[in-house]
Design an enzyme around this catalytic site. Structure first.
Site, PDB file in Angstrom:
ATOM      1  N   LEU A   1     -11.975  67.015  14.290  1.00  0.00           N
ATOM      2  CA  LEU A   1     -12.820  66.688  15.436  1.00  0.00           C
ATOM      3  C   LEU A   1     -12.720  65.118  15.809  1.00  0.00           C
ATOM      4  O   LEU A   1     -12.791  64.887  17.077  1.00  0.00           O
ATOM      5  CB  LEU A   1     -14.378  67.020  14.963  1.00  0.00           C
ATOM      6  N   ALA A   2     -12.441  64.466  15.013  1.00  0.00           N
ATOM      7  CA  ALA A   2     -12.418  62.906  15.232  1.00  0.00           C
ATOM      8  C   ALA A   2     -11.154  62.744  16.201  1.00  0.00           C
ATOM      9  O   ALA A   2     -11.393  61.715  16.946  1.00  0.00           O
ATOM     10  CB  ALA A   2     -12.055  62.306  13.745  1.00  0.00           C
ATOM     11  N   LYS A   3     -10.285  63.575  16.155  1.00  0.00           N
ATOM     12  CA  LYS A   3      -8.943  63.218  17.062  1.00  0.00           C
ATOM     13  C   LYS A   3      -9.507  63.967  18.401  1.00  0.00           C
ATOM     14  O   LYS A   3      -8.462  63.757  19.297  1.00  0.00           O
ATOM     15  CB  LYS A   3      -7.871  63.703  16.541  1.00  0.00           C
ATOM     16  N   ARG A   4     -10.390  64.679  18.352  1.00  0.00           N
ATOM     17  CA  ARG A   4     -10.788  65.330  19.659  1.00  0.00           C
ATOM     18  C   ARG A   4     -10.931  64.445  21.127  1.00  0.00           C
ATOM     19  O   ARG A   4     -11.466  63.429  20.869  1.00  0.00           O
ATOM     20  CB  ARG A   4     -11.895  66.111  19.358  1.00  0.00           C
TER      21      ARG A   4
END
Ligand code: GLU
Length: 284
Positions: free
Chosen positions: A237-240
């Site tokens: 998710l952090a890279k979303r």
């Protein structure tokens, strides 16, 4: 009594994955009448920003997560980190390194959980001790002294520590005497954390933390590595891109307590799901 913590690094806005991690830590403590602490891990001088720390605390209040005592600032613990580094140096377990990241990337023969494994270039060499770029743990010697170690995870069970997969990790740098691994281990001990809850992406780091506890005579907590909220295709998710931060949701008037309850019920917004989680490591 159970003591847990949520320990965000104020390098950017919190997102739903952080909300999930904070809820796991909070609820794990409260379930057993324990204490829940918040520690702002603000020792990365280049990336930490005060406004992200303030917003993180506001986000937690908005989610309905109350913590015990004042939020702790990791930057207030730097003297403690420096003292532990000195002890490891005088015990002959830390050596100075003057390799740059580019040199390490070029010389490394394989990757570990944190990226290229340091090939030990400076170990055993007469590097000036006044201004090295970093101090590194002599991993082989550390393991020889500590012997076989295990740790307990509430989900994974008994785990044998294999810190050697990281190679000679950084313990401290010129600008910060405590790397992630050293600082988090010392601070969890200083805060009396009994249960370290955090995402599976930090599972492998625990091998190093368990070793540092043995070397420094620190208490050994129980760990609880939870699954990460991921996109349906498994991406972190952090890279979303384009997913709203908690602060954006809060400022748009969304109900934070209702969001927290939905996450608890497994009703994840935006088609997110709980991933299997890799056994990765932390950045330093
Ligand atoms: N500060 C770390 C992070 O935000 C987490 C530290 C930990 O839970 O060990 O990724």
């Amino acid at each position: 009594m159970i003591v847990t913590r949520f320990a965000p690094s104020p390098n950017g806005p919190l997102h739903l994955g952080h909300a999930w991690a904070a809820i796991v830590a909070h609820d794990r403590a409260r379930r057993d009448g324990g204490r829940f602490l918040v520690r702002i891990e603000d020792i990365d001088g280049a990336r930490s920003r005060g406004e992200f720390a303030d917003a993180a605390l506001e986000d937690l209040r908005w989610l309905g997560l109350d913590w015990d005592g004042e939020a702790i600032r990791q930057s207030a613990r730097i003297a403690n980190h420096a003292a532990a580094l000195e002890r490891l140096k005088s015990d002959g377990l830390a050596y100075p390194c003057r390799c740059t990241r580019a040199e390490i990337a070029a010389a490394a023969r394989h990757d570990g959980p944190d990226g290229p494994v340091y090939p030990g270039t400076c170990r055993g060499h007469d590097i000036p001790r006044d201004a090295p770029l970093a101090w590194r743990l002599d991993m082989a010697e550390a393991i020889r002294r500590a012997g076989t170690l295990t740790w307990q995870d509430e989900i994974a069970g008994t785990v044998r520590a294999v810190p050697e997969i990281f190679g000679d990790v950084v313990l401290g740098r010129k600008d910060a005497p405590g790397s992630y691994h050293l600082a988090v281990t010392l601070d969890d001990a200083a805060d009396g954390i009994t249960h370290v809850t955090r995402g599976m992406d930090l599972f492998a780091s625990t091998h190093v933390h368990r070793l540092l506890q043995a070397l420094l005579g620190l208490p050994v907590p129980v760990w609880h590595h939870h699954r990460l909220l991921v996109e349906p295709d498994g991406r972190k998710l952090a890279k979303r891109r384009g997913s709203p931060s908690l602060a954006q949701r809060r400022l748009a008037g969304e109900d934070g307590r209702a969001l927290a309850d939905a996450l608890r019920a497994g009703d994840f917004p935006d088609d997110l799901t709980l991933g299997e989680g890799g056994h990765g490591g932390a950045g330093i």
